[in-house]
Design a protein around this motif. Structure first.
Motif, PDB file in Angstrom:
ATOM      1  N   GLN A  39       0.819  -1.206   0.000  1.00  0.00           N
ATOM      2  CA  GLN A  39       0.000   0.000   0.000  1.00  0.00           C
ATOM      3  C   GLN A  39       0.858   1.264   0.000  1.00  0.00           C
ATOM      4  O   GLN A  39       0.547   2.232  -0.691  1.00  0.00           O
ATOM      5  CB  GLN A  39      -0.943  -0.005   1.207  1.00  0.00           C
ATOM      6  N   VAL A  40       1.933   1.249   0.766  1.00  0.00           N
ATOM      7  CA  VAL A  40       2.826   2.412   0.774  1.00  0.00           C
ATOM      8  C   VAL A  40       3.404   2.632  -0.616  1.00  0.00           C
ATOM      9  O   VAL A  40       3.474   3.767  -1.115  1.00  0.00           O
ATOM     10  CB  VAL A  40       3.947   2.224   1.812  1.00  0.00           C
ATOM     11  N   CYS A  41       3.810   1.541  -1.269  1.00  0.00           N
ATOM     12  CA  CYS A  41       4.385   1.670  -2.616  1.00  0.00           C
ATOM     13  C   CYS A  41       3.377   2.257  -3.589  1.00  0.00           C
ATOM     14  O   CYS A  41       3.693   3.163  -4.365  1.00  0.00           O
ATOM     15  CB  CYS A  41       4.869   0.310  -3.109  1.00  0.00           C
ATOM     16  N   LEU A  42       2.151   1.742  -3.565  1.00  0.00           N
ATOM     17  CA  LEU A  42       1.138   2.238  -4.501  1.00  0.00           C
ATOM     18  C   LEU A  42       0.756   3.679  -4.175  1.00  0.00           C
ATOM     19  O   LEU A  42       0.540   4.492  -5.074  1.00  0.00           O
ATOM     20  CB  LEU A  42      -0.099   1.344  -4.447  1.00  0.00           C
ATOM     21  N   THR A  43       0.682   3.997  -2.889  1.00  0.00           N
ATOM     22  CA  THR A  43       0.279   5.342  -2.494  1.00  0.00           C
ATOM     23  C   THR A  43       1.363   6.368  -2.794  1.00  0.00           C
ATOM     24  O   THR A  43       1.062   7.485  -3.223  1.00  0.00           O
ATOM     25  CB  THR A  43      -0.056   5.353  -0.987  1.00  0.00           C
ATOM     26  N   CYS A  44       2.611   5.993  -2.597  1.00  0.00           N
ATOM     27  CA  CYS A  44       3.718   6.940  -2.754  1.00  0.00           C
ATOM     28  C   CYS A  44       4.403   6.852  -4.113  1.00  0.00           C
ATOM     29  O   CYS A  44       5.428   7.491  -4.333  1.00  0.00           O
ATOM     30  CB  CYS A  44       4.747   6.728  -1.644  1.00  0.00           C
ATOM     31  N   GLY A  45       3.856   6.029  -4.999  1.00  0.00           N
ATOM     32  CA  GLY A  45       4.417   5.957  -6.337  1.00  0.00           C
ATOM     33  C   GLY A  45       5.705   5.191  -6.440  1.00  0.00           C
ATOM     34  O   GLY A  45       6.500   5.415  -7.359  1.00  0.00           O
ATOM     35  N   LEU A  46       5.954   4.261  -5.514  1.00  0.00           N
ATOM     36  CA  LEU A  46       7.158   3.437  -5.577  1.00  0.00           C
ATOM     37  C   LEU A  46       6.852   2.139  -6.305  1.00  0.00           C
ATOM     38  O   LEU A  46       5.709   1.668  -6.321  1.00  0.00           O
ATOM     39  CB  LEU A  46       7.667   3.118  -4.163  1.00  0.00           C
ATOM     40  N   ALA A  47       7.854   1.540  -6.880  1.00  0.00           N
ATOM     41  CA  ALA A  47       7.687   0.241  -7.517  1.00  0.00           C
ATOM     42  C   ALA A  47       7.563  -0.824  -6.431  1.00  0.00           C
ATOM     43  O   ALA A  47       8.436  -0.917  -5.557  1.00  0.00           O
ATOM     44  CB  ALA A  47       8.881  -0.062  -8.417  1.00  0.00           C
ATOM     45  N   PRO A  48       6.487  -1.631  -6.455  1.00  0.00           N
ATOM     46  CA  PRO A  48       6.352  -2.676  -5.418  1.00  0.00           C
ATOM     47  C   PRO A  48       7.515  -3.644  -5.498  1.00  0.00           C
ATOM     48  O   PRO A  48       7.942  -4.029  -6.585  1.00  0.00           O
ATOM     49  CB  PRO A  48       5.032  -3.360  -5.791  1.00  0.00           C
ATOM     50  N   PRO A  49       8.089  -4.025  -4.364  1.00  0.00           N
ATOM     51  CA  PRO A  49       9.210  -4.978  -4.371  1.00  0.00           C
ATOM     52  C   PRO A  49       8.792  -6.286  -5.013  1.00  0.00           C
ATOM     53  O   PRO A  49       7.677  -6.771  -4.794  1.00  0.00           O
ATOM     54  CB  PRO A  49       9.530  -5.164  -2.880  1.00  0.00           C
ATOM     55  N   SER A  50       9.661  -6.845  -5.824  1.00  0.00           N
ATOM     56  CA  SER A  50       9.361  -8.117  -6.464  1.00  0.00           C
ATOM     57  C   SER A  50       9.505  -9.235  -5.442  1.00  0.00           C
ATOM     58  O   SER A  50      10.364  -9.222  -4.578  1.00  0.00           O
ATOM     59  CB  SER A  50      10.313  -8.362  -7.630  1.00  0.00           C
ATOM     60  N   GLN A  51       8.630 -10.218  -5.573  1.00  0.00           N
ATOM     61  CA  GLN A  51       8.676 -11.429  -4.754  1.00  0.00           C
ATOM     62  C   GLN A  51       8.674 -11.147  -3.260  1.00  0.00           C
ATOM     63  O   GLN A  51       9.590 -11.516  -2.534  1.00  0.00           O
ATOM     64  CB  GLN A  51       9.907 -12.279  -5.111  1.00  0.00           C
TER      65      GLN A  51
END
Length: 1617
Positions: free
Chosen positions: A456-468
């Motif tokens: 959620q932090v990644c999607l909210t802050c525009g970061l690429a979600p960590p893989s795996q």
């Protein structure tokens, strides 16, 4: 209904379950009169609903019908709430249903026109004014309607019927006469009151005091009110259906008595003409406005009834059902299509779809969304928290902690802080909130919470979600979590993470110790957490954070704050209280000051009328809840209340309302209470009347909540305290077990379509249908029964139905696969863990351990493993256990076998257990280290295990639950040594970065760090701890510190010395070649002595200290062992061994020495050592340890085996295999052996008391340098190391070494002539040794060439008539013949010279016609004919050729290289048929290959740890199987192959392929990879690509007709066999 708008990922906080919820529910409200349409309702229940249910399930939808008139003949209650409840239920259906929501049935009855329960004050007084000439009527109205000034605005309330007719609801047989009289009296009274209100309303309308609509309210029936809301509201027509039954030719003689249930009668049982007129108007309106949804039927009644046995009536009922089914299906289909036209709908229970990350985050956030309305009295605390956050925004800071007692309002306060966040810090601030008690009684898993927060932090802050972000990688998850916080801070974003009720976390990974929670938060990021003050989590937080500045206690509310909350709550409810009532509320609240207590009081108080007599209020939360439950029991019945609430409490994930009605219909105690004084309308069909639950639900509106998951809403308790109260009051041991059994039988589907016995008062035992739905595991292909998966294991376990649990869950391969795909493998493991707490079933533990072994690959594939791979893994891990465990393991394997027999797709079928199997001695694998294990230590007192890795991490595990306690990070190089300090719960770690650190094992904090602690650059460093001092020493230097970190300067010496060890505070050194100095660090108390008993100087090889005995043992290169005491006394004895390691037992009585393959044990005497045991091993001994009771010895060796010996007899008691790396450390702990390897990143715990029935078979060591395997897989030949000068023969059936074949120099390659049973061994000297396996004493030899070049590789022709030997400069061809039954080799017959300017030959295959196909290290591929001398250069590869394999008939060959390119060549004449490229996640280079017996398929083993099957004719990929280890050898065998993995396991598999392969078949559905095949157009001799672009290629687009591609030519191999 139209789809609700979805919430953006950044607006999770504002998402409410009633606002933006995607629904997968179809809930129909059925409106009709009580008796008129009973036959139609019954027909729909029996015929139509099941078909629509099945249809909805096939679409991933939940279907239910709310028919509040079913099961009761008339309203038996006296509270006048039925009409309001019906309208509320209708609103709920319209809100929830994703499709149609309203079904109307109308016959010849208008319906009951009840008195309005509530009349506004002004309207009622107007009506009374119109009755001024009728004082008796006014008096009667005032007697029944009382003014409620607590309503805002004031309202007149109709009094319950028992107020004036006390026996109206009394159905006891002894009160029958009074009851009947009361019922009759009420009918006349109701009629009289209605007449008064209608006449007054008519007059008021004429006078213009009320509107026509207000007047009509006194005439309209409840049925028409439902029609108005369900048919004529905005957008209702598309979600409604209407069925009207007319009776055109009904004879007057049938009226009214014979058709009383079909028409409206007055209290005097006369035809109600006014109702008939209203019915006519209603129908006229329906005919005019609802033609599109109208289904009109004309039916003539028979003797005043609809008789299903009459042909015309049966046809009518069938027609109703058919129309209902077809039209409801059409509307559902249209609704689903409209949903999918917008945004893809997530099917409930789908195993085929991958949920979008954003959708998952939105749903996860929605489950934790909560309003903070009504926060009063916390303004000061709220301001302090906001100010602290604002002040710490630009600096690093600690988390903020809100704590207090349960029920004090911590959750609401945190939500309010989250709402105020943007105003305090940044308008664009991102907020992530997790209410960890939101799904009580279920406790959330820490990894699940952190994964959701990270995404959620990644999607909210525009970061690429960590893989795996794998669920099982706990340490990796913690690292990712911290990195994300740092990255958000670095980018300058403002973020608030709110974690409420940390004490509610499941205690995996020691979550309550809060070691996972960062103590240091970066700027712009805020962590706000809450917890109960009396919890372990709070105690851990106090230890974690030194300062109290970030702690905020939520204390009890003051009386003034309670009064403000009361006023706000009542205002929002449009209610008020009298002064006396308000005083009573506040007086009770002041006893606790608890917001939850006040909330419960107000929930009851808002229903008080101003004329309600004062009642005693509970002095605590528990008392108020008890009063609530008691009131409900008095109104609804104890069994109904206890049953409903008990089932909600016992459900693992809550219950759908339809499920709750079904379950209570199966509960005979509930049914018996419902029908205590009356019989069910249809004794053969008994269910709980839905109106009874609806009334109870209405009274529990403030205590229950909807929980949405996957678009489906279950009901559960809002408060954990209510759950506890219900559990204590209703769920006694006996009732709990019975309720669990009913729930288990429901989810088993045991009573679906079956008659269940029922014993009702006044009736003998009868069999009745409870009309509960079937519960298949699969609703449709790819659509699972989610509710069954969630609930059945839990209910079966706690119901004690353990046999059913073994059959339906643990022993069902279909169940295991289904739940893994839908709920994840962790949920299945959790189920089995729960079962193991209650059941003594070894097989269940084996299944559980199997899933743990499968879990890494499932995590990598996000759980999307295909059924064929899952079943093949089960067989590959469990098949060897099926004879010993037939009940569950045997059952699972048989199911897998049966599935493979009927599988319509290409599959590889395991024929042996070649993957790591569960059970055996290996109990736990601790794998949380970053890097290989360098050092290990165990503390029995602390019950902790500490390990250091070459990645610089010190990991601490609890040996109680085998969970990771700490991952201590700070070192930047390999950790060389660790020491546990039991008395202080500290540990020391020494690393190659020269730092020495001291850690607290309670908090995980670093207490001390000493830089430059390692003297010099020596590779061997030792750490010693005395009572006051810390010593770090190498062979030549020593450093010493006090316990506080202060370094002690050492006195200088004139002579160079060699450190032998440390005894207490004394350092023992060797100097002047044979003199020993024993001195303290400060140079005092120095003892010097000369070693005697040796000739000349002393050259130490190894030493070990005996601190208890105050001596050091030193082994010298000159062959002596010295015992040197602290006093300077010493002795010497001959010691012929040159040990690779020395160690002593815990009691210091026994010396252990390892010397090559021998482990020797010596008794330590005062002046000598006596050897009493030599233990022989198959490879070098690397480690050893003796148990504390001196009974057992464990040794680890380079052959990756752990051996358990008897110290007394020297007998080998057990051999533990499965380490997969040389065992460099072994320790004993409480019946376990702890092992580790400096070449592996995990620590293993082995039980010495395990069931030998599931001991895994031993295999050859992993990573052997050279291997060969026979066709049946029974015998394996291997060379462990490249420097090893022997070939070991291994019997894979018995799992034991069968022979050693000595060689003169290092082995280069091994090859087998399978049919002639010859083992060929190529040596670096150029010699080829040939061992006839049938003549073990004989050896043949091919001498080296003149150039003395070493052998590169060997190749035997398919008919085993020739063998080719490749050297650096040539390839020689030899003939294999037989003379006098003895094999011989003749030649060289021919010779192929190789240029030394080119790369050496790397792989080759010898064809039957004496042609040689070979590849080189630089990728060249050549074909040479020995017979004619000709040759051809074939298309080269871009990298080293690693595999050249010829088909059995020599018509084709496969050439593979390191770059994952494979080429399939036709050899007669040479032509490239197919180029097969495969790109996966790992390295893809091809290592081995084998053609099937018929040459139809080719099997390949690759570095990516997969086995692939390719079609020879088309080149297409048919199947990919992940086997966890690269396959280094493959041999054709029967209808499959035998292979050998790099792990050392023998793989036996059969391949089954259908004649026709579906065009939709995708061989990559179980692997993250891509492939491309480029084929030759045989007609035009040109290249033709089956995929134009590797990235965009769809591998499913092919259709093979395999039988037509091949003839019936028999295999040459088969002929030989």
């Amino acid at each position: 209904m139209a789809e609700r708008p979805a919430a953006a990922a950044g607006d999770i906080l504002t998402v409410r379950t009633d606002g933006a919820q995607r629904t997968n529910m179809i809930r129909l409200f059925l409106s009709s009169t009580f008796t008129d349409m009973s036959s139609e309702r019954k027909a729909l229940l029996e015929k139509a609903y099941p078909e629509v249910l099945s249809f909805c399930r096939s679409l991933g939808l939940h279907f239910e019908v709310v028919d509040l008139r079913w099961g009761i003949r008339s309203v038996p209650f006296g509270d006048h709430e039925a009409c309001e409840i019906s309208l509320l239920e209708l609103q709920q259906c319209k809100r929830i249903s994703a499709g149609p929501a309203f079904i109307a049935l109308l016959g010849y009855r208008y319906g009951h026109r009840a008195l309005p329960r509530l009349i506004p004050e002004k309207q009622f007084e107007v009506l009374l004014s119109k009755l001024s000439k009728n004082p008796e009527g006014v008096k009667q109205l005032q007697q029944w309607y009382l003014k409620d000034t607590n309503a805002v605005p004031p309202t007149y309330v109709l009094q319950p019927i028992p107020t004036h007719f006390p026996h109206y609801c009394d159905l006891r047989p002894e009160s029958r006469q009074q009851h009947d009289n009361n019922v009759l009296s009420w009918r006349f009274t109701e009629g009289r009151l209605l007449q008064l209100l209608r006449s007054a309303a008519a007059a008021a309308e004429v006078a213009g005091d009320i509107t026509a609509e207000q007047k009509q309210h006194f005439y309209t029936s409840g049925t028409e009110q439902e029609f108005q809301q369900g048919l004529w509201g905005e957008g209702c027509e598309s979600s409604a259906l209407l069925f009207i039954r007319e009776t055109p030719r009904q004879k007057m003689k049938d009226r009214p008595k014979r058709i009383a249930k079909f028409t409206d009668l007055t209290a005097a049982e006369l035809l109600d003409a006014e109702a008939q007129e209203l019915l006519t108007r209603l129908k006229a309106r329906l005919y005019a406005s609802s033609q599109k949804i109208l289904n009109l039927h004309s039916v003539e009644l028979s003797k005043g009834n609809v008789e299903p046995k009459r042909k015309e009536h049966a046809q009518y009922l069938d027609s109703i059902c058919q129309q209902f089914v077809s039209q409801v299906k059409a509307r559902i289909g249209a609704a689903v299509d409209s949903l999918e036209a917008g945004r893809r709908r997530k099917l409930w229970g789908s195993t085929e779809e991958e949920q979008d990350v954003a959708d998952w985050v939105v749903e996860e956030g929605r489950q934790h969304a909560m309003s903070a309305e009504g926060v009063h009295g916390r303004e000061g605390l709220l301001g302090k928290i906001c100010l602290t956050m604002w002040e710490s925004t630009n600096v690093r800071h600690s988390p903020l902690v809100v704590h207090g007692a349960a029920g004090m309002g911590k959750t609401t306060l945190l939500c309010k802080v989250a709402q105020e966040m943007q105003g305090v810090l940044d308008a664009r601030a991102a907020v992530v909130i997790r209410l960890l008690a939101a799904r009580h009684p279920k406790r959330p898993d820490l990894d699940h919470v952190l994964r959701g927060v990270c995404l959620q932090v990644c999607l909210t802050c525009g970061l690429a979600p960590p893989s795996q972000l794998r669920a099982g990688a706990h340490l990796e998850l913690l690292r990712v979590f911290r990195n994300i916080l740092e990255e958000v801070s670095r980018l300058g974003n403002t973020l608030l993470i709110v974690l409420d009720s940390l004490e509610q976390l499941a205690d995996r990974h020691h979550a309550h110790s809060l070691r996972w929670l960062p103590a240091d938060v970066p700027p712009n990021v805020h962590l706000l957490v809450s917890m109960d003050t009396n919890s372990e989590a709070f105690a851990s937080m106090r230890l974690k954070i030194a300062t109290l500045n970030g702690f905020f206690e939520v204390e009890r509310l003051s009386p003034d704050e309670g009064e403000r909350i009361t006023e706000s709550y009542l205002r929002a409810s449009q209610r008020t209280l009298t002064g006396e009532q308000k005083g009573a509320v506040l007086q009770s609240f002041q006893l606790t000051g608890c917001p939850l207590h006040l909330k419960l009081i107000l929930s009851a108080a808002k229903r008080w009328r101003s004329f309600t007599p004062r009642t005693e209020l509970g002095a605590s939360t528990q008392e108020v809840m008890s009063q609530l439950l008691l009131r409900l029991e008095e109104k609804h019945g104890k069994e109904l209340v206890g049953g409903a609430l008990g089932y909600i409490a016992l459900a693992r994930e809550g219950l759908l309302e339809a499920e709750l009605r079904d379950v209570m219909s199966l509960d005979d105690d509930v049914i018996r209470e419902v029908y205590t004084h009356s019989l069910p309308p249809t004794p053969s069909l008994i269910r709980l009347p839905p109106l009874l639950w609806a009334r109870l639900r209405w009274d529990l509106e403030d205590q229950l909540e909807e929980r949405w998951t996957g678009g489906v809403a279950t009901i559960a308790f809002k408060s954990r305290r209510l759950f506890e109260a219900v559990t204590a009051r209703y769920l006694t041991s006996e009732r709990r077990g019975r309720s669990h059994r009913i729930l288990a039988e429901y989810f088993l589907g045991r009573w679906s379509g079956k008659l269940k016995p029922a014993a009702l008062p006044g009736l003998s035992l009868l069999l009745s249908d409870r009309k509960v739905p079937p519960q298949p595991l699969w609703f449709a292909p790819g659509l699972a029964n989610v509710r069954k998966l969630q609930e059945l294991p839990y209910q079966l376990l706690h119901a004690g139905l353990w046999e059913e649990l073994q059959q339906e869950v643990v022993g069902s391969a279909d169940w295991l696969f289904c739940k893994i795909r839908v709920c994840g493998v962790s949920s299945v493991i959790d189920d089995l863990d729960q079962c193991s707490q209650y059941m003594d079933c070894p097989e269940m533990g084996l299944v559980r351990d199997t899933l743990v072994l499968i879990k890494p690959s499932l995590d990598f594939l996000d759980g999307h493993k295909d059924v064929s791979l899952f079943y093949s893994e089960l067989l590959a891990r469990l098949s060897s256990l099926r004879p010993a465990f037939p009940a569950v393991i045997g059952r699972l394997c048989s199911q897998c076998d049966e599935w493979f027999r009927t599988c319509p797709e290409a599959v590889l079928i395991p024929k042996s257990s070649f993957l790591q199997q569960p059970g055996g001695a290996l109990q736990h694998t601790l794998s949380a280290l970053h890097g290989d294990v360098v050092c290990v230590e165990v503390s029995a007192a602390l019950r902790l295990l500490v390990a250091g890795s070459d990645g610089g991490v010190v990991a601490v595990w609890s040996l109680v639950d085998r969970q990771l306690v700490h991952a201590l990070q700070g070192h930047t190089a390999a950790v060389l040594s660790v020491k546990l300090i039991d008395n202080s719960a500290h540990c020391l770690s020494l690393a190659a970065d020269s730092s020495l650190r001291r850690w607290s094992l309670k908090s995980g904090r670093q207490l001390l760090c000493i830089q430059e602690a390692v003297p010099g650059t020596a590779s061997s460093v030792h750490l010693h701890l005395s009572e006051q001092l810390l010593f770090v020493y190498t062979r030549t230097q020593v450093k010493v510190w006090r316990s506080d970190g202060a370094e002690l300067p050492l006195s200088s010496t004139e002579q160079a010395s060699q450190v032998l060890g440390v005894l207490g505070d004394s350092v023992v050194c060797l100097f002047d070649l044979d003199r020993v100095r024993i001195s303290n660090p400060d140079g005092t108390q120095t003892v010097a002595t000369q070693l005697g008993g040796s000739a000349g100087s002393v050259t130490p090889l190894d030493s070990v200290a005996l601190p208890k005995r105050g001596k050091v043992l030193v082994v010298s290169e000159e062959g002596f062992l010295y015992q040197i005491c602290r006093t300077g006394q010493h002795s010497a004895a001959e010691f012929p061994l040159r040990p690779s390691f020395l160690s002593v037992t815990e009691d210091e009585r026994t010396l252990l020495t390892g010397c090559e393959r021998t482990l020797s044990l010596f008794n330590i005497n005062s002046d000598s050592v006596d050897r009493f045991l030599d233990l022989q091993h198959d490879d070098s001994v690397l480690s050893a340890c003796v148990s504390s009771d001196r009974r057992h010895l464990a040794s680890g060796a380079a052959d990756q085996l752990i051996r358990i010996w008897s110290v007394t007899t020297g007998a080998l008691l057990d051999t533990l295999c499965g380490s997969d790396a040389a065992v460099t450390s072994v320790l004993f702990y409480d019946g376990f052996v702890v092992s580790a390897s400096s070449a592996a990143a995990c620590i293993r715990l082995w039980s010495l008391k395990y069931d030998t029935r599931h001991k895994p078979p031993a295999h050859i060591p992993a990573g052997s340098a050279h291997v060969a395997v026979t066709k049946d897989g029974d015998q394996v030949f291997y060379v462990r190391h490249r420097s090893q000068r022997e070939v070991i023969s291994w019997n894979s059936v018995t799992g034991s070494l069968s022979d050693r074949l000595p060689v003169s120099t290092e082995v280069c390659c091994l090859e087998l002539a399978q049919s002639k049973r010859l083992l060929l061994c190529g040596l670096t000297s150029g010699t080829v040794l040939i061992y006839p396996l049938n003549l073990p004493q004989e050896t043949l030899c091919i001498p080296p060439p003149e150039s003395l070049s070493g052998v590169l590789c060997l190749a035997v022709s398919s008919q085993e008539k020739q063998v080719a030997v490749a050297y650096m400069d040539s390839v020689c061809l030899f003939e294999i013949t037989t003379r006098d039954s003895f094999p011989t080799v003749e030649g060289p017959l021919q010779r192929l010279s190789l240029s030394l300017l080119h790369a050496p030959l790397s792989a080759m295959a010898l064809l039957p016609d004496r042609r040689l196909l070979y590849g080189t290290g630089c990728g060249e591929v050549k074909l040479h004919a020995f017979s004619g001398g000709g040759g051809a250069d074939l298309q080269p590869h871009r990298s080293r050729v690693t595999c050249v394999t010829a088909s059995n008939w020599g018509t084709h060959a496969l050439v593979g290289s390191e770059d994952a390119v494979q080429r399939l060549w036709a050899l007669n004449p040479p032509a490239l048929e197919h180029t097969m490229e495969f790109k996966g996640f790992f390295f893809e280079g091809v290592l081995s290959a084998a053609f099937s017996e018929s040459d139809r398929f080719v099997f390949t083993g690759s570095l990516d740890r997969t086995i692939k099957v390719w079609d020879v004719a088309s080149g297409q990929l048919l199947y990919v199987q992940y086997v966890y280890s690269p396959v280094v050898r493959m041999v054709t065998f029967r209808n499959g192959f035998v292979a050998l993995s790099q792990q050392g396991s023998v793989i036996r598999e059969a391949f089954r392929c259908p004649d026709q392969i579906s065009p939709d078949y995708n061989p990559l559905k179980n692997i993250k990879a891509q492939y491309r095949v480029t084929s030759r157009d045989k007609d035009q001799n040109s290249q033709q690509n089956s995929a134009s672009d590797l990235k965009d290629f769809n591998p499913a687009q092919f259709n093979l007709s395999l039988p037509n591609m091949f003839g019936d030519k028999p295999s040459s191999t088969c002929t030989i066999l």
